[in-house]
Enzyme design. Structure first.
Site: not given
Ligand code: IPE
Ligand code: IPE
Ligand code: MG
Length: 236
Positions: A29, A12-13, A130, A58-59, A16, A61
């Site tokens: 990304h 995640d992140g 792995l 799945t969310e 940001r 999208w």
């Molecule tokens: C979870 O991250 C999904 C992935 C890392 C692929 P999100 O950024 O989509 O999760 P929420 O919406 O903050 O819970």
């Molecule tokens: C995780 O990074 C990657 C995916 C969910 C595809 P985010 O895109 O959720 O990054 P933030 O949470 O917006 O920083």
């Molecule tokens: Mg995120």
């Protein structure tokens, strides 16, 4: 130091990370995909058996079309690049690494599915090292429901058991994750490995995924080694 057999990564992140630099989210990304290789290499050299990376839920999208399109295009390039690197033997990183894609893959185009299957096939004999699971269009709830539906179809009228359900999850063959690491300081599961994480240890790292280095992984592993896992029992 006690090492996990299976680590789940909630990457995640990325958004940001990009925002902080004033660049489009898709650049985050791209940087996130680059960070993956060093983490895979570190897991492999440490002797970890499974690593599951949450790449697209799945969310996800529901994000703006432009971002979803950029992510799909990145997956295609990433899969092609991995195929090229592994088949040419160029990168040592993937020595004895088996790559699998987990999630509801039925929604993807035939072309993308073919690329996925070709990459899985290329690495499917390397079962001693792995196992890397890349979770795309993955949702824990979806995974449980489809496992149950498969069981019902195969065994009409028979009550399902925990074991039968586990056998039908996408992660079959990997032990349940001992450790789940989420980056960007977030502390939630977001539909990741819901069944499998019943007794996982959680670790939240404050760094954004593109900045998550093997050093950060070592810090998480050190924290993990100091946890006492009880599985409902009393501390031994
Ligand atoms: C979870 O991250 C999904 C992935 C890392 C692929 P999100 O950024 O989509 O999760 P929420 O919406 O903050 O819970
Ligand atoms: C995780 O990074 C990657 C995916 C969910 C595809 P985010 O895109 O959720 O990054 P933030 O949470 O917006 O920083
Ligand atoms: Mg995120």
């Amino acid at each position: 130091m006690s090492l996990p057999l299976h680590i789940g990564f909630i990457m995640d992140g990325n958004g940001r990370w990009a925002q902080k630099r004033g660049v489009p989210r898709k650049m985050g990304h791209e940087a996130g995909a680059k960070a993956l290789e060093k983490i895979i290499d570190r897991c492999r050299t440490l002797g970890i058996k499974c690593a599951t990376f949450y790449a697209f839920s799945t969310e996800n999208w529901s994000r703006p079309k432009e971002e979803v399109d950029a992510l799909m295009s990145l997956f295609d390039r990433y899969i092609n690049e991995l195929h090229r690197k592994i088949s040419s033997g160029e990168a040592d990183v993937y020595k004895d690494v088996r790559i699998r894609f987990i999630g509801d893959l039925s929604v993807f185009s035939e072309e993308r599915l073919e690329r996925i299957l070709a990459l899985e096939k290329l690495t499917d004999r390397q079962t001693d090292g792995l196992c890397v699971n890349i979770a795309i269009n993955y949702g824990g709830r979806n995974e449980i429901v489809s496992a149950v539906n498969r069981f019902i179809q195969e065994n009409p009228g028979v009550p399902i058991t925990e074991k039968e359900l586990s056998l039908r999850l996408y992660t079959d063959g990997c032990p349940d994750p001992d450790l789940i690491i989420r980056t960007a300081g977030e502390m939630r599961l977001s539909n990741f490995l819901l069944w499998q994480s019943a007794y996982s240890e959680y670790y939240s790292s404050s760094v954004y995924w593109p900045d998550f280095t093997p050093k950060e992984l070592d810090v998480a592993l050190d924290a993990f080694s100091q946890r006492t896992r009880k599985f409902g029992n009393v501390a031994k």
